[in-house]
Structures are given as C-alpha cells and as structure tokens.
Design a protein around this motif. Structure first.
Motif, mmCIF file in Angstrom:
data_model
loop_
_atom_site.group_PDB
_atom_site.id
_atom_site.type_symbol
_atom_site.label_atom_id
_atom_site.label_comp_id
_atom_site.label_asym_id
_atom_site.label_seq_id
_atom_site.Cartn_x
_atom_site.Cartn_y
_atom_site.Cartn_z
ATOM 1 N N PHE A 1 5.645 2.932 -6.112
ATOM 2 C CA PHE A 1 6.749 3.883 -6.066
ATOM 3 C C PHE A 1 6.825 4.702 -7.358
ATOM 4 O O PHE A 1 7.199 5.872 -7.346
ATOM 5 C CB PHE A 1 8.077 3.197 -5.734
ATOM 6 N N CYS A 2 6.396 4.094 -8.495
ATOM 7 C CA CYS A 2 6.359 4.859 -9.735
ATOM 8 C C CYS A 2 5.300 5.950 -9.645
ATOM 9 O O CYS A 2 5.525 7.099 -10.040
ATOM 10 C CB CYS A 2 6.029 3.950 -10.915
ATOM 11 N N ALA A 3 4.136 5.563 -9.098
ATOM 12 C CA ALA A 3 3.082 6.561 -8.921
ATOM 13 C C ALA A 3 3.579 7.683 -8.023
ATOM 14 O O ALA A 3 3.309 8.867 -8.267
ATOM 15 C CB ALA A 3 1.848 5.903 -8.307
ATOM 16 N N GLY A 4 4.343 7.317 -6.993
ATOM 17 C CA GLY A 4 4.888 8.320 -6.093
ATOM 18 C C GLY A 4 5.818 9.280 -6.816
ATOM 19 O O GLY A 4 5.731 10.498 -6.644
ATOM 20 N N VAL A 5 6.707 8.724 -7.634
ATOM 21 C CA VAL A 5 7.641 9.565 -8.390
ATOM 22 C C VAL A 5 6.870 10.502 -9.313
ATOM 23 O O VAL A 5 7.147 11.694 -9.389
ATOM 24 C CB VAL A 5 8.610 8.689 -9.201
ATOM 25 N N ILE A 6 5.859 9.943 -9.995
ATOM 26 C CA ILE A 6 5.062 10.777 -10.898
ATOM 27 C C ILE A 6 4.384 11.894 -10.113
ATOM 28 O O ILE A 6 4.371 13.061 -10.528
ATOM 29 C CB ILE A 6 4.009 9.911 -11.635
ATOM 30 N N ALA A 7 3.848 11.537 -8.944
ATOM 31 C CA ALA A 7 3.161 12.548 -8.130
ATOM 32 C C ALA A 7 4.118 13.653 -7.731
ATOM 33 O O ALA A 7 3.800 14.842 -7.813
ATOM 34 C CB ALA A 7 2.553 11.884 -6.900
ATOM 35 N N ILE A 8 5.310 13.268 -7.304
ATOM 36 C CA ILE A 8 6.294 14.281 -6.896
ATOM 37 C C ILE A 8 6.615 15.194 -8.079
ATOM 38 O O ILE A 8 6.623 16.412 -7.965
ATOM 39 C CB ILE A 8 7.585 13.604 -6.402
ATOM 40 N N LEU A 9 6.836 14.542 -9.234
ATOM 41 C CA LEU A 9 7.235 15.297 -10.419
ATOM 42 C C LEU A 9 6.144 16.279 -10.837
ATOM 43 O O LEU A 9 6.395 17.458 -11.060
ATOM 44 C CB LEU A 9 7.513 14.302 -11.546
ATOM 45 N N PRO B 1 1.010 9.917 -0.340
ATOM 46 C CA PRO B 1 1.142 8.467 -0.130
ATOM 47 C C PRO B 1 -0.188 7.787 0.140
ATOM 48 O O PRO B 1 -0.435 6.683 -0.368
ATOM 49 C CB PRO B 1 2.060 8.348 1.091
ATOM 50 N N VAL B 2 -1.055 8.430 0.898
ATOM 51 C CA VAL B 2 -2.341 7.802 1.202
ATOM 52 C C VAL B 2 -3.154 7.614 -0.080
ATOM 53 O O VAL B 2 -3.708 6.539 -0.333
ATOM 54 C CB VAL B 2 -3.124 8.648 2.224
ATOM 55 N N LEU B 3 -3.192 8.663 -0.913
ATOM 56 C CA LEU B 3 -3.951 8.550 -2.156
ATOM 57 C C LEU B 3 -3.375 7.462 -3.046
ATOM 58 O O LEU B 3 -4.105 6.667 -3.644
ATOM 59 C CB LEU B 3 -3.944 9.891 -2.903
ATOM 60 N N ILE B 4 -2.056 7.408 -3.116
ATOM 61 C CA ILE B 4 -1.417 6.438 -4.021
ATOM 62 C C ILE B 4 -1.657 5.009 -3.554
ATOM 63 O O ILE B 4 -2.074 4.143 -4.329
ATOM 64 C CB ILE B 4 0.089 6.741 -4.130
ATOM 65 N N ILE B 5 -1.414 4.760 -2.261
ATOM 66 C CA ILE B 5 -1.625 3.392 -1.761
ATOM 67 C C ILE B 5 -3.104 3.027 -1.842
ATOM 68 O O ILE B 5 -3.468 1.915 -2.215
ATOM 69 C CB ILE B 5 -1.127 3.240 -0.310
ATOM 70 N N GLY B 6 -3.952 3.978 -1.504
ATOM 71 C CA GLY B 6 -5.387 3.715 -1.540
ATOM 72 C C GLY B 6 -5.857 3.358 -2.938
ATOM 73 O O GLY B 6 -6.601 2.393 -3.129
ATOM 74 N N LEU B 7 -5.397 4.116 -3.916
ATOM 75 C CA LEU B 7 -5.770 3.846 -5.308
ATOM 76 C C LEU B 7 -5.296 2.456 -5.723
ATOM 77 O O LEU B 7 -6.015 1.687 -6.370
ATOM 78 C CB LEU B 7 -5.155 4.915 -6.215
ATOM 79 N N MET C 1 12.358 9.544 -15.708
ATOM 80 C CA MET C 1 11.206 9.217 -16.555
ATOM 81 C C MET C 1 11.491 8.036 -17.480
ATOM 82 O O MET C 1 10.591 7.225 -17.739
ATOM 83 C CB MET C 1 10.803 10.433 -17.404
ATOM 84 N N ALA C 2 12.733 7.941 -17.976
ATOM 85 C CA ALA C 2 13.029 6.879 -18.950
ATOM 86 C C ALA C 2 12.747 5.487 -18.370
ATOM 87 O O ALA C 2 11.949 4.729 -18.930
ATOM 88 C CB ALA C 2 14.457 7.002 -19.442
ATOM 89 N N LEU D 1 9.135 0.818 -17.585
ATOM 90 C CA LEU D 1 8.617 -0.172 -16.633
ATOM 91 C C LEU D 1 7.094 -0.239 -16.717
ATOM 92 O O LEU D 1 6.505 -1.326 -16.828
ATOM 93 C CB LEU D 1 9.067 0.203 -15.214
ATOM 94 N N VAL D 2 6.446 0.930 -16.675
ATOM 95 C CA VAL D 2 4.984 0.943 -16.698
ATOM 96 C C VAL D 2 4.466 0.391 -18.016
ATOM 97 O O VAL D 2 3.501 -0.386 -18.047
ATOM 98 C CB VAL D 2 4.468 2.378 -16.447
ATOM 99 N N LEU D 3 5.137 0.755 -19.115
ATOM 100 C CA LEU D 3 4.719 0.256 -20.418
ATOM 101 C C LEU D 3 4.792 -1.274 -20.463
ATOM 102 O O LEU D 3 3.878 -1.942 -20.959
ATOM 103 C CB LEU D 3 5.642 0.849 -21.492
#
Lengths: 302, 538, 311
Positions: A148-156, A174-180, C258-259, C264-266
């Motif tokens: 879900f963090c990767a998803g948020v980053i992707a959206i951003l 979503p496919v790329l994120i889950i796949g990765l 982001m905060a 969390l990731v760190l």
C-alpha cells in the motif's frame, strides 16, 4: 495406484483444511462484538423490538450449530444466502467482484513470477554485480515497502506529479506493484536454488556426456528446480491475497478484497463467510494442484 | 609413432588461490589402467575434472600445465572444444551413482542421450544399441531396465547404467572416479571385475581414482600415490607395492598387511557374559497410513563374554547399526530379550544408571558425535555428570582419559571443528572410556576415516582393550578390519545373523553361501612387503 | 537507498576501525531503529500537542512554526501522531513477535520434546490455519476478537505462529538427528537435558534470525491492518491509519502522507537489513557452506604430526 492414493490424500487434507477454515470464520463472525443488526440499528435508528424481530427473521437467535448447519446445507447447493446490508444474493455480489480480483491476481502473478525467473536465470547464466544488486534491491523492496505504501508513492509520483496514470481504475499500477512485491519475495531463493542446481551431480554427469548447454538446462537443470518453483509459487499466491486486498482498497477496484473489507466493517456475515470460503477453497485447490504437479515432475515422490 | 592416450605434464590446479594439485605428470597407454590413489582432499578428483574440462569456474590451471589426448593438446578452459570430446573420445563415471543419475529421466532415456552423442542413428538402431549396451554392462532384463527410473535400481545396477552411458561411444579414455566407494563390498567386486572385462573388450585407457590401495592393485598396471596435491610416488604397480619408497605409501601398504596378519587368539574368559541377546526383532515405525512396518532385525541371538570382542559384519541395510542401538538401550526392540550383565533391558522403561556406566557406545561419524558448541572438556564432562561420576577428581580424570588416546591437555579447550576426524574419533573413544565400561559398542567407528588414520585408531583401541579388559561389540562392513579386531564374528544379512563363529574359522571355512560371497569379494592380497610390524605405522 | 553504501563498504579503504567494530550495515539501521524507539518512548516530552487534538483553523498545513511536520485534514499535529504511532506500532509488533515465538517456538519445542504424537497433533492443528495467508488470518481474528491494541497484538502473534513453528521444527529435527544427541541419550540424558544442553544452543541462532525476520513483517502487517481500518480505533494514531486518512487529501497535503510512509519504510528497511546481518552471522546452514574451516578438510600440515604420532 500409489500415485492416485497420494493425490487423493492431498486433496482430502485440503478439504479438511477448507472445512476448518470455514468453521473458524463462522465462529469468529458470530463471536465478534456487535452484529449486523447493531450496525443497522445505529444507522437506521431501529427500536429494540424491531431489532429483536430482525434477529429472529435472520435466524440469529438460533443456536450456533443450527445456524452453521443451515448455512452449510445451502452453501453446498451453491446458495450463500443474501447480503443483509444490501439485500442482494451473495452469489451476485461475488459474480461481479471475482472477475476483477481474478484479473488483478493472475496478471500480478504472471508478472511477478516472470520477473523473478528472468532475474534469477540471468544471474545464474551471467553472474555479475549488476544482477546481484538488482536481485537484492527487489528483495529488500518487497520486505521493507508494504504494497500500500508503494501504491501511495505510485499515485503521488506518476499520477499527481507527472500526471501519467489515472488515479483510479487502471490495473497497470496495482499489477506492477503486487508483481514486484511477489518477485522480491521469491527471487533470492530462486537464484540460490538455480545456482545450486547447476552444480548438482546429475547435471555434472550430463555435462560429462558432452550434451549441449540448452539440452543440459532444459532436460537436467529445469526438472531439478521445478519443485522449488512450484513451492515458491504457492507462497506467492498466499501473499497475492493480502496484496490485492490493499490494492483494491487504495485504487478503488470493486473486487473480492473490497467486498470482504466492506462486509467486515458492516458485519455482513453472509458476505464475509462466502468470500473467505471462496478464497480459502481456491488457495487450497491451487496448493493441491502444485502438489500434484510436483509429483508428476519428480518420479521419486509418487 | 604412437602417442599415449593421455599425457599430463606439470598439472597445476588452484582453487581460489589455494593450490589443490601440484606438478602432476603421468601418461596412460591404450588398454592400460593407471590408478590415482589418495585420501580425501588429496586432489585426485580435481585432476579428473581438469582432464574432462569440468573444473569449477573458480579453479585455475597452471600456465605450464599441458594435457594431451592422443598427442593433441587439450584446452580445459575452452568449453566448446572440450564438449566435442566429452562423451565421444573420453567419458567419466562418478562416485555416487544415485545422485549422479538424473532422478527425473528413465535409465533408457539417459543412456539414449549418450548414444545420440556417439553418432546420429535412426530409431530402431538406437533402440538396438540401447539394449546392446545394457547387455554389455550385464544388467538383467534390458527392456524393463530401459523404462525404469534410477531410484528403482540398486546401487550396483545404477553404477552399471552409468557405465553403459560412459561406454556408449566406446571412448578412448574412461575416467572412473571412486566408482565403487559408495557400494557394498560384494557389489564392489562385481563392478571392478566388470570394468576389467569391458576394458579388455573395448580397449580403452582407464584412469582409475580410488582411496583403496587393494582395489588399485587389483585393477591397475601403474600407480600414482597422491598426498595433499602432490604425487609422492609413482611407477609400475608391482614395483610400488613391493618396494614403497615414500613414507606415506609404506604406511598405506603396511596398513593392509597388518590387517592380513592373524592376531593372537584372545584368552577366553569365563564368568557372566556382558551381553546376551535372544530372538531379537525390531520393526521400524511407520510414518504413513496403511504402510507395513519394516522389519530391520529378525530373530537375532548372540552372546558376548566378558573381555571378548564380537565382530558384527554386514553390508549397508543389514540391520547391524540397529542391533548396536538396541544393545546400548537407545532403541527398544519389538520382541525378544536383551540382557546386559544379567539385567534384562529389552522392555525396561528406563535403564539403570549403573548399567549405562558399564556399557558405552561410539558412533560412526566423528563429525556429528561432538556438539560443535562445546569444548572438548565440557563434552567429556557430560557423561561424568549424567552418570554421577563427577567429583573433585574429574578434571584429572578427563586429562588422563585424553592422554590414554594420545591427546595432550592442550586439546581440552579446543572446539571439535579445530580437530581432525581421527582426533575427534579418539576424543569419542576417550569419552566412552571415562566411565570405565565393561562393554564398548563400536558402530562403524573407523568407516569415515582415511585408511592410515583408521589403522592408528584400531591399534589404539586394541591396546586399550588389552590393558582394560573390556568386552567389545565391533560393528563394521570391512571384512579385514572386523576379522583383525574380533575374537568371534557374526555375519548379518537382511536383518538376520546368517553365520556366527570364531573369527579365523569363519574366514577360512565359511559355511553359508552369503559368507562365501563376502569372502570371494575380498580383493586379492597385496604382494608381500618387507615391513609388517605395527610400529612402522605409527 | 541505504543498501548502496553497505554494498560499497568493502571497497572503501578508510574507516577500517569503524568497519571492524561497527560496520555501516549494522550501525546505520541499528541507529535508526533505536532512534525511532527512543522517540516513541519519549513522545510526550518531545511534542507540544496531543496526537488527538484537532485544530480546525489549521487544516492540512505544511511544515512550519508550531507544527514541525505540519497538520493533517483534521488539524492534528503530524509529528505528535507520528511519534505516538511509533510507540504503538513498535509495542504491538514487538509483543506480537514475542507471542508468535512463545506460541510457535515454545509449544513447538514442547511438543517435539514430548514425542511423535504430540508433534503430529500440534502440527496438524497448525496446518489447519496455515492454508490462510497471514494477513487474512489476522484480519479474521480481529473480526472475532474485536478492535483495540490487545486483540491486534494477539491477532498479529497468532498469524505468525505457523511460520515460527515450522522453522522451529525443521531446526529441531536437524539437530536431533545428530550423533551427539544420541550420545547424550546413551549417557542417560533425559529430554530436558538434551533440549537445554544440545538442541537449544544449536538452534538459538536460527530462532534469533527468524525473530529478526518476523519483527519487520509484523510491523508491515500491523500497518496493513490499520490502513484497512481494522484493529485500532478510528482516531488512534497509527501509521497505517494516517496513510489511509491522508490518502484522500494526497493532492492538497502530500506531506501528511509522506511523513508516516517514509518513517514506516525506513523502520522496516532498517530492521530487515539488521535481520540480514544477523542471518549472515548466526544461520548455521550458511555457516556450513560459507566457512570452509578446518572441519572441512583435516588440514594436513598442522594435523599430521599428532595424527601420525598416534600409536
């Protein structure tokens, strides 16, 4: 004969597992604090009498065992009841949700497994620092960055800053994120296994026979790694469920995950039960298939 | 002029900067066999892999090294050039046939791959050649062997299948890397004989790699003795064996001749026997539903008198180790009686501490018998504590026990990984003798050791027995070792004792066919050597 | 990412002292974890605002005076929510890991010591829940147990029990098959003696490594659950919940999302790097293959005189 028996045994164990999971889910749904009537009552301002009447109509005042028996007899006939909140047949809701999740998971699985295999094969065929760093990177990414963090980053990044993808609806992100994520979970072990497989004694024998490299890899190395690939695929499938859950919520996909989560929030147990049953049965079926495939590849297991 | 089939000049191999083989040179002619003899880690297998061009990627060949096949230089680092030769001009069989055959392909399929390499052929002639090859290596019922998977064959049959594969192209050079080490003695003899017959028929040169001097003497015209990567001695087999020049070769040769010499008959002691076993049976418990339990031991009866050594001789899977575990109380029998010093233990829930003191067991693998996280001292303290023998004097006791096996007090604070295999096995012996047992059970205790180390441990054990007078149950598969150390021998086969009697009598006049087969499988004695006394070994 | 400096460390010539005593691969992640844990513990003293106080005049404010990391869509102080979030996340995940080990390793070892049948029964029971992926199992457990940090901790712990139990069993069987265990039994050592003297010391490394792997996974699962809105009460300051809440305002207030995300990731990254280091040191399987040591070959030169002087 022995082979048939062992496959049957595996299937039987899977069925018992499913039954236990369904029972556990049923039990958990009923002991959870606050039932659907409470939730509806809060929302619709029902009187205590109306609530009691409703519980009676839904059969919630019956003993647990009776309720469970009722549910099972209907479920076996393919009838999962009606959603209490939406008053629709659960089957209909599943029918609209399942294709979405199926598309998401199958594509993610294919992408993840391909990525992992390509990286592992490349690192085995041409050992280099680059592939090692890539493999480590993908591995650490999957451990440290929840989907879900990767998803948020992707959206951003892609949707808001770069304006490339539509924020919601598209399956690509979503496919790329889950796949990765999936690839990261298995790529390291896959690489180790491949590395080991090329040094196996029977592979050395094949080389000593003077067989061509592709013949050695296809007929001697690959069968030796099939067991691990299958086992790792099973592992990935489990994590697919969790991954698709968060991705569906974040990207607003109307799949099985969103359905389950909404049902949990609304205490809509016919839907929870049906969804969990569906998920667990398909997981057990997939694992059994993997098991059977493994037995087919390796004559020693039969 | 004719060239030798294989010539090696100044072969040097280094792995990760460490030199594995140093300046090795030899030549093999057509139809001739050269044996490369050495202990584990002496670099003999690496030599074979270098000739085949199969060295691991981190291995390096010396700049001066020259390898010639029929007078043509080999380039072991040129994969394409080497691949063209492998399976056609030269081929190789390996040590452990079970893992060297692909478990995923039928035996026929694997041999067919080798036939395809030998030359293009149509379906029928390939099939004919397949059957012909299987008949050549004397495997029974070729049509059914073709369809079977390697795990469905016995070890000897697997090695025959490997040979069929290697000989498909009638190669000029056959490399056999310890082809019989993983096999039982009777099977070993068959395979060695087969190798000889095949060579007579095909006329290939053979490089035979082994740790077993007797096997080398049986098969080879030339010997090269390797130690730590160097050829310490080489020449015609007869000359090397009759007049070994290097100290190491002398020790190897004398080890065998000591074993041949008949030991003095032990004084027969009267009194209560150490062990009496009657009608013992043991079933391995089943892990799967509906599977029938496997009977590992059936109707075993024996007796070991005080101070006597009974040798248990058997091949792998004969139930001899199970018997050792039963007698030491580590397993409980399915039926039958065991009495240790007159006390029945077969169905006792626990074994009396005093009995444990009087009976000790030593295991085969010295690498596994010591906990890697305990120093030698704490490992030796363990039995003292458990058997309630520890007290103020235990430190001296441990030191003395170590001294008895020729290990100084400096070993007390070392960890097992700092010791060699022979030293570890001596620590295990010292530990077992701490409680001054009256019965010592030795379960294949020298099988994992190199030949010269084996002899040291055996001589030491015998000496300790002479001074302490304990009885011994010596489990082993090497007929010469078991005969040398035992007063009486029980021969085991498929969970039963087939013959029992005086060590000398069983070997000179075996009554049972199985015993005769075992003795027939013994390799012919080495030519007489001048040095025969034990002190030469030390 | 911080994987890069670690990979390049051996090439660098300077800092050899530091490298020997505290390589960056251990120090940097350890410092981050300790810092976050300390900040979480000291949260009440580090921030002026309560994590729950809403300031409706200061919605979605960027970092600035008064609010070092800005405010969220309800005008709550992000720094304060972040620190209290660290507190609850670390506490819940650490306790969850402890529960997973107490139940998985503790029960596992007990059953394994008791014998074949106890083992079969326990693992048959574990197999029944193993078919469900951990996250889904935790989700269902929370459904049954109700929300709050207690049920959340238990759900997290239980969802990792199967993994821990299986690792424990494999390690136990690997050790129990060794001859030194048989030797100890032949001296009359009972199950407890063998477990404590021989098996535990030899599997401790594996278990510690496993704990180091489970802890970051616990943190991830916890954040997923709170992201999905189950487990904790709606306004409780947890990172997952912060990310979920702020995702609706991602365009207007990216700092609010982001905060917690970066923190969390760190944290998970640092913990998993530490876990990798631990595995490199403790995992016996790696040790056997990586370190040749004198055990692998009876080093001829050093050993020969003693060996030869045997008799």
């Amino acid at each position: 004969m022995a082979r048939v028996l062992s496959v049957l045994g595996t299937l039987l164990r899977g069925l018992v597992q499913c039954a236990c999971i369904v029972m556990l889910t049923f039990l958990l749904c009923r002991v959870m604090p606050g039932d659907v009537v409470d939730v509806l009552g809060l929302e619709g301002g029902l009187t205590a009498e109306q609530q009691a009447q409703m519980r009676h109509d839904l059969g919630l005042d019956q003993p647990l065992a009776v309720q469970f028996g009722d549910w099972v007899t209907h479920a076996v006939a393919g009838d999962f009841g009606r959603s209490i909140r939406f008053d629709r047949p659960v089957m209909d809701m599943l029918a609209t949700a399942v294709p979405v999740t199926l598309r998401l998971t199958v594509l993610s699985f294919a992408f993840g497994l391909t990525l992992a295999l390509v990286l592992a094969l490349a690192a085995t065929a041409r050992p280099s620092r680059l592939f090692d760093v890539l493999i480590d990177g993908v591995n650490i990414w999957s451990i440290a960055v929840p989907t879900f963090c990767a998803g948020v980053i992707a959206i951003l990044v892609f949707s808001i800053w770069l304006g490339w993808l539509p924020v919601i609806g598209g399956l690509l992100a979503p496919v790329l994120i889950i796949g990765l994520d999936n690839a990261g979970q298995i790529v390291k072990q896959l690489r180790e296994e491949l590395k080991e497989a090329v040094t196996l004694p029977h592979v050395r024998t094949a080389r000593a026979k003077g067989l061509s490299p592709w013949r050695v890899s296809v007929f001697h190395v690959m069968p030796a790694t099939m067991g691990v690939v299958l086992a790792l695929s099973g592992l990935v499938l489990g994590s697919l469920v969790a991954g698709s859950l968060t991705m569906e919520v974040l990207f607003a996909l109307p799949g099985l995950g969103s359905l389950t989560l909404n049902a949990i929030h609304g205490r809509d147990y016919p839907v929870i039960l049906a969804a969990v049953t569906l998920i667990s049965v398909s997981l057990v079926l997939i694992n059994t298939t993997m098991d059977v495939l493994h037995r087919l590849v390796d004559p020693r297991l039969a | 002029m004719t060239h030798p089939v294989l010539e090696l000049h100044d072969l040097d191999i280094a792995i990760a900067g460490r030199r594995i083989v140093l300046d090795l040179s030899f030549a093999i002619d057509k139809g001739e066999t050269l044996a490369l003899i050495g202990e584990s880690g002496s670099g003999k297998s690496m030599t074979a892999l270098a000739i085949m061009g199969l060295l691991p990627p981190n291995a390096q060949l010396g700049a001066r090294s020259r390898l010639l096949l029929d007078g043509v230089p080999l380039r072991p680092d040129d994969e394409t050039a080497m691949r063209a030769l492998r399976g056609r001009r030269m081929s190789m069989v390996f040590q452990d046939p079970m893992s060297c055959l692909s478990p995923f392909m039928t035996v026929g399929g694997q041999i067919a791959e080798a036939i395809d390499r030998a030359g293009a052929a149509d379906r029928t002639s390939r099939r004919e050649r397949l059957i012909e090859l299987i008949e050549l290596v004397e495997l029974p019922d070729p049509p059914s062997i073709v369809r079977r998977f390697p795990h469905e064959l016995s070890g000897g049959q697997q090695q025959r299948a490997m040979l069929a594969m290697a000989l498909a192209a009638e190669p000029r050079l056959l490399i056999a890397d310890e082809p019989t080490s993983a096999l039982d003695a009777t099977v070993q003899a068959e395979i060695l004989a087969l190798l000889k017959r095949l060579q007579a028929r095909i006329g290939n040169a053979m490089l035979f790699i082994t740790h077993d001097l007797a096997a080398a003497a049986d098969l080879a015209q030339q010997l090269v003795v390797m130690r730590a990567g160097e050829a310490v001695e080489q020449g015609a087999a007869g000359a090397v064996l009759a007049h070994p020049k290097h100290d190491y070769t002398r020790r190897l040769v004398s080890t065998r001749s000591i074993l041949r010499a008949a030991p003095a008959p032990a004084a027969v002691t009267r009194g209560q026997p150490a062990v009496e076993v009657s009608q013992l049976a043991y079933d391995y418990p089943v892990r799967r539903l509906f599977a029938r339990p496997w009977r590992a031991l059936d109707g075993v009866s024996l007796r070991i008198g005080a101070g006597e050594t009974l040798g248990i001789l058997g091949e792998s899977g004969s139930g001899k180790s199970t018997l050792a575990k039963l007698v030491s109380g580590l397993l409980r029998p399915t039926s039958g009686e065991i009495s240790l010093f007159g006390a029945p233990i077969a169905h006792a829930r626990t074994i009396d501490r005093d009995l444990r003191r009087r009976c000790q067991i030593i295991f085969q693998n010295p690498y596994g018998a010591l906990n890697p996280r305990l120093t030698i001292e704490s490992a030796m303290r363990e039995p003292l504590e458990l058997l309630r023998l520890s007290g103020s004097g235990s430190a001296e006791k441990i030191e003395r026990a170590l001294a008895d096996v020729n290990l100084g007090p400096e070993y007390l604070h070392r960890y097992p990984h700092q010791l060699s295999g022979g030293q570890r096995q001596r620590v295990c012996i010292a530990r077992a003798l701490l409680s001054e047992p009256e019965l010592l059970i030795c379960d294949e205790i020298v099988s994992a050791l190199d030949a010269t180390v084996q002899m040291q441990v055996l001589l030491m054990l015998k000496e300790l027995q002479a001074t302490r007078g304990f009885a011994m149950m010596f489990v082993g598969h090497d007929i010469e070792i078991v005969r040398w150390i035992s007063d009486r021998i029980a021969v085991m086969h498929r969970g039963r004792i087939v013959e029992q009697g005086d060590a000398a009598a069983i070997l000179t006049a075996p009554r049972e066919p199985y015993t005769r087969k075992l003795i027939a499988a013994m390799l012919p004695p080495l030519p007489d050597v001048t040095i025969t006394d034990a002190t030469q070994v030390a | 990412m911080s994987a890069r400096p670690i990979a390049m460390m051996p090439a660098g010539r300077r800092a050899s002292f530091l490298r020997r005593h505290c390589p960056a691969g251990i120090c940097l992640p350890a410092a981050i974890v300790l810092l976050l844990a300390a900040a979480g513990l000291a949260a009440p003293w580090l921030t002026a605002h309560s994590p729950l106080d809403q300031d409706l005049l200061q919605l979605n404010k960027g970092p600035g005076a008064g609010f070092p990391l800005g405010t969220d869509h309800l005008g709550r102080d992000i720094l304060s929510r972040l620190l209290y979030g660290a507190r609850s996340t670390l506490a819940v995940s650490a306790l969850g890991t402890v529960i997973a080990f107490a139940a998985g390793a503790g029960l596992g070892l007990l059953a394994l010591t008791l014998g074949h049948w106890a083992e079969r029964i326990l693992f048959a029971a574990i197999d029944l829940i193993r078919a469900l992926p951990g996250t889904l199992l935790a989700l269902l457990l929370i459904v049954g147990l109700g929300s709050g940090s207690g049920p959340l901790t238990i759900a997290l712990g239980v969802s990792f029990v199967p993994v821990v139990a299986y690792v424990t069993r494999a390690a136990y069987h690997r050790e129990a098959a060794r001859d030194y265990v048989l030797a100890a039994a032949s001296f009359g050592g009972n199950g407890l003696h063998i477990l404590s003297r021989h098996i535990l010391p030899n599997i401790a490394g594996t278990l510690i490594t496993q704990a180091a792997i489970i802890l970051p996974r616990c943190i991830v699962t916890e954040s997923v659950l709170s992201f999905l809105g189950v487990g904790s009460s709606p306004d409780a300051p947890t990172w997952g919940r912060m990310i979920a809440d702020s995702s609706r305002f991602i365009e207007r207030a990216p700092h609010a999302i982001m905060a917690p995300l970066v923190t969390l990731v760190l944290l998970t990254l640092s913990l998993s790097l530490l876990g990798n280091q631990l595995r490199r040191r403790f995992d016996p399987i790696r040790q056997e293959t990586d370190v040749p040591g004198p055990a692998a070959d009876p080093a001829p030169a050093a050993v020969r005189p003693v060996e030869a002087g045997g008799c």
